[in-house]
Design a protein around this motif. Structure first.
Motif, PDB file in Angstrom:
ATOM      1  N   THR A  51       8.812 133.868   4.348  1.00 25.17           N
ATOM      2  CA  THR A  51       9.279 132.637   4.992  1.00 25.17           C
ATOM      3  C   THR A  51       9.809 132.956   6.386  1.00 25.17           C
ATOM      4  O   THR A  51       9.539 132.226   7.349  1.00 25.17           O
ATOM      5  CB  THR A  51      10.362 131.952   4.141  1.00 25.17           C
ATOM      6  OG1 THR A  51       9.850 131.724   2.830  1.00 25.17           O
ATOM      7  CG2 THR A  51      10.791 130.636   4.755  1.00 25.17           C
ATOM      8  N   VAL A  52      10.540 134.044   6.508  1.00 27.65           N
ATOM      9  CA  VAL A  52      11.046 134.474   7.816  1.00 27.65           C
ATOM     10  C   VAL A  52       9.873 134.708   8.777  1.00 27.65           C
ATOM     11  O   VAL A  52       9.897 134.255   9.925  1.00 27.65           O
ATOM     12  CB  VAL A  52      11.924 135.738   7.687  1.00 27.65           C
ATOM     13  CG1 VAL A  52      12.278 136.309   9.060  1.00 27.65           C
ATOM     14  CG2 VAL A  52      13.178 135.440   6.878  1.00 27.65           C
ATOM     15  N   ALA A  53       8.843 135.387   8.306  1.00 30.46           N
ATOM     16  CA  ALA A  53       7.666 135.659   9.149  1.00 30.46           C
ATOM     17  C   ALA A  53       7.006 134.355   9.589  1.00 30.46           C
ATOM     18  O   ALA A  53       6.576 134.229  10.754  1.00 30.46           O
ATOM     19  CB  ALA A  53       6.676 136.546   8.392  1.00 30.46           C
ATOM     20  N   ALA A  54       6.926 133.379   8.696  1.00 32.36           N
ATOM     21  CA  ALA A  54       6.326 132.086   9.041  1.00 32.36           C
ATOM     22  C   ALA A  54       7.153 131.365  10.112  1.00 32.36           C
ATOM     23  O   ALA A  54       6.612 130.736  11.025  1.00 32.36           O
ATOM     24  CB  ALA A  54       6.169 131.221   7.808  1.00 32.36           C
ATOM     25  N   ILE A  55       8.480 131.463  10.005  1.00 35.86           N
ATOM     26  CA  ILE A  55       9.354 130.844  11.014  1.00 35.86           C
ATOM     27  C   ILE A  55       9.169 131.542  12.355  1.00 35.86           C
ATOM     28  O   ILE A  55       9.036 130.885  13.397  1.00 35.86           O
ATOM     29  CB  ILE A  55      10.827 130.887  10.573  1.00 35.86           C
ATOM     30  CG1 ILE A  55      11.048 129.975   9.364  1.00 35.86           C
ATOM     31  CG2 ILE A  55      11.744 130.480  11.729  1.00 35.86           C
ATOM     32  CD1 ILE A  55      12.413 130.126   8.718  1.00 35.86           C
TER      33      ILE A  55
END
Length: 180
Positions: A170-174
């Motif tokens: 999720t962090v990578a997507a953000i």
């Protein structure tokens, strides 16, 4: 599988990043990791509210009601959105308040974290501190809240869907969504 629902990556300009979405979506956990990756401070608005009030959110709800809590929440978030780079995790109802939402949309980068009801139910069952779930069926409460709140959360310019799996995804997507 993670999806970002944004036409093109935005370029993050250093404004505070404010994570919004339903309880259990991972705003605090993802927020801490995102802040570490961006090398900026992380602030959990709920913790700041409790510190300012000198009591837990559950106690505030019980003693003063939701309207009183939301007013305090609005004031604390207004203080946190100060133009300095940071990641702020908000409570699930913060973005629903018209004044709070307007402030966030005007002075911060709002990111809606979303997950399906099964994932949310699995996550909220891990903690017994959520006033809106006390003595109620989490699946029904979350479904009702999603029906009411998702159209408002959708006003955030960046949407990131989180599924079961590591929060780091999720962090990578953000990071991708903000052009980092």
């Amino acid at each position: 599988m993670l999806q970002s629902h944004n036409p093109a990556p935005a370029s993050w300009d250093g404004q505070p990043i404010v994570l919004v979405g339903l309880m259990g979506v991972g705003k605090s956990t993802v927020g801490r990791r995102l802040a570490a990756r961006l090398r900026v401070p992380f602030v959990d608005a709920d913790h700041e509210i409790e510190a300012a009030a000198g009591m837990t959110i559950a106690d505030m709800f019980e003693k003063f009601g939701e309207a009183h809590f939301r007013d305090g929440e609005r004031r604390v978030i207004a203080r946190l959105v100060d133009g300095r780079p940071k990641v702020i995790a908000t409570g699930g109802g913060a973005f629903i308040n018209d004044e709070t939402r307007a402030l966030i949309l005007e002075q911060a980068t709002a990111i809606w974290l979303t997950a399906n009801t099964d994932v949310l139910v699995e996550r909220v069952r891990k903690r017994d501190t959520r006033p809106l779930l006390r003595g109620r069926d989490p699946r029904q409460v979350l479904a009702d809240l999603a029906a009411k709140r998702n159209p408002i959360y959708a006003l955030a310019p960046i949407h990131v869907s989180s599924h079961r799996g590591p929060h780091e995804a999720t962090v990578a997507a953000i990071l991708k969504a903000i052009g980092r």
